[in-house]
Scaffold this motif. Structure first.
Motif: not given
Length: 124
Positions: A17, A19-25, A27-29
């Motif tokens: 979870h 790791k998924k959250k980190k990738e999402y942020y 990606k946003k950056k």
């Protein structure tokens, strides 16, 4: 399942979870924001043009939404009026009870209020 296995599975789920959250942020950056050259934007000619553009955009926005805004204001007034008409008796009853409970305090308050009002008028 024993307790150790449950703890390991929970830890794995939590890490996945995270790791998924980190990738999402991240990606946003990655979305690159357009750099603004403030020296160019705020020069005399450009500044007045920019202000005019902003005013025009805001006016268009308000004009487009004008009917909707007026409609919402009318709805609010109507609902408020209906509410007060429905609860008129309750309000009057409550006010009457309140006045009776706070009779002395209200007398004192009114005395002070009129005294201050008189002083203000005398100063003018």
């Amino acid at each position: 399942m024993n307790l150790d296995e449950l703890k390991k599975r929970r830890e794995q789920n939590f890490l996945a979870h995270k790791k998924k959250k980190k990738e999402y942020y991240l990606k946003k950056k990655k979305i690159v924001k357009k750099e603004i050259d403030y020296q160019e934007e705020l020069k005399d000619d450009n500044f007045s043009l920019k202000i005019k553009e902003i005013i025009k955009a805001q006016k268009n926005y308000v004009d487009v939404r004008k009917d909707l805004i007026i409609k919402k204001i009318k709805e609010y007034k109507d609902t408020k009026k209906d509410y007060y008409e429905q609860n008129k008796e309750k309000r009057l009853e409550y006010d009457k009870e309140y006045r009776e409970r706070k009779k002395e305090e209200l007398k004192k308050y009114r005395k002070e209020y009129y005294k201050r009002l008189k002083e203000k008028q005398n100063k003018l």
